[in-house]
Structures are given as C-alpha cells and as structure tokens.
Design an enzyme around this catalytic site. Structure first.
Site, short mmCIF file in Angstrom:
data_model
loop_
_atom_site.label_atom_id
_atom_site.label_comp_id
_atom_site.label_asym_id
_atom_site.label_seq_id
_atom_site.Cartn_x
_atom_site.Cartn_y
_atom_site.Cartn_z
N CYS A 7 0.86 -1.18 0.00
CA CYS A 7 0.00 0.00 0.00
C CYS A 7 0.89 1.23 0.00
O CYS A 7 2.07 1.14 -0.40
CB CYS A 7 -0.97 -0.02 1.18
N CYS A 12 -1.45 0.72 7.38
CA CYS A 12 -2.88 0.38 7.46
C CYS A 12 -3.22 -0.86 6.62
O CYS A 12 -3.34 -1.96 7.15
CB CYS A 12 -3.75 1.56 7.01
N ARG A 13 -3.37 -0.67 5.31
CA ARG A 13 -3.91 -1.75 4.49
C ARG A 13 -3.00 -2.95 4.34
O ARG A 13 -3.42 -4.10 4.54
CB ARG A 13 -4.26 -1.21 3.08
N ASP A 124 -8.00 3.60 0.76
CA ASP A 124 -7.15 4.09 1.84
C ASP A 124 -8.02 4.51 3.04
O ASP A 124 -8.86 5.41 2.91
CB ASP A 124 -6.37 5.31 1.30
#
Ligand code: 4NP
Length: 161
Positions: A7, A12-13, A124
């Site tokens: 990412c 996060c992802r 996102d």
C-alpha cells in the site's frame, strides 16, 4: 511461494492484508507453503508499527498485524517475491515504475484475484473511521480467498480439495 502486499504507508492496508493472509493461509491452505510480507510505496512511516486503528480492527477478528514495522518497497523485492499485490491503482503504478526490467515477480492488484468482489481497489482508510478499517478487512479477507484459488490453480503439487 512468497507474496508481498503493498500500500502507500505500510501502516494500514498492507500490514492488515499480511496479518489476515498469514492466518487464513495457515488455516486453510497450509499445502501452499506461502510466506507473506508487506511494504509501502512511500516512506512516511518507516519503522512504525501498524496504525492503532488497524491493529484494533485486526484483533477484533482474531488477526494480528502488531509485529510488523513499516518499510518501503525496494527493487530487490521484485526478485525476492513471486507475487506482489497492490491495494490500489496508484500503488500498482508506483510498483510498475520501480520494477527492474529483469524482475521475476508478478505484479497486480490484490482484488484482481477476487473478481467476484466487484471492486478492484482496497480504499485508503487513513483519513477515515472505524467502518473504513472494517471495509479494508472485508476486502483483504476476500482477496486472500482469491489468492488461495490462484494458488490452487498454479500449484506444482496437486492441492487437497
Ligand atoms: P496505508 O494508509 O497506505 O494503507 O498504510 C496510509 C497511511 C499513511 C498515509 C496515507 C495512507 N499518510 O499519508 O501518511
């Protein structure tokens, strides 16, 4: 088989995808002997643990991303991973720009492994709320199911049915 999830910030992802995939593959596709990692196309958060909201969302479903530390994708990754899976088109384009001509990795969108999902990007969640992290988890779980199908179809050894 080595798989790298990518990412932007790697907080996060992609660390969620890594944690989810590690657990689901361990449970449902041990025959595939996959190792997973994650990285970012930007270096804003190098060395940082996953975002606290990502860790909380993962833990609520029994997944764990806590041990990861953010790193940037390198050109060497294109020879060290067979499959590099981008979360969205912007990160796919960044990967394609970085890829050495001789790189061995197949580089594509994660959700192109799960066409029935009907969307191609994992959005996102960084400026979003808890529901956006839940959506990331839903999508990376489905992407991992698609990855298992892909591994079944490309396995050198016949996988169990
Ligand atoms: P990720 O989310 O790419 O899923 O890790 C983001 C993390 C940080 C930023 C953007 C997206 N940022 O702009 O710092």
């Amino acid at each position: 088989m080595r798989v790298l999830f990518v990412c932007l910030g790697n907080i996060c992802r992609s660390p969620l995808a890594e944690g989810v995939a590690r657990e689901i593959l361990r449970r449902d596709a041990p025959w595939a002997a996959v190792t997973v990692d994650s990285a970012g196309t930007a270096g804003y958060h190098l060395g940082a643990p996953p975002d606290a909201r990502a860790q909380a969302a993962a833990a609520s479903r029994g997944f764990n991303s806590a041990g990861h530390r953010a790193r940037a994708v390198t050109r060497a990754d294109f020879d060290q991973f067979e499959l590099i899976l981008a979360m969205d088109h912007a990160n796919l384009a960044a990967l394609q720009a970085l890829a050495p001509r001789s790189g061995l990795a197949r580089v594509q969108l994660l959700l192109d492994l799960a066409p029935r999902v009907g969307v191609r990007e994992v959005p996102d969640p960084y400026y979003g709320g808890p529901e956006d992290f839940e959506q990331v988890l839903n999508l990376v779980e489905q992407g991992t199911r698609g990855l298992i199908e892909y591994l079944r179809n490309t396995a050198a050894v016949e996988p169990p049915r």
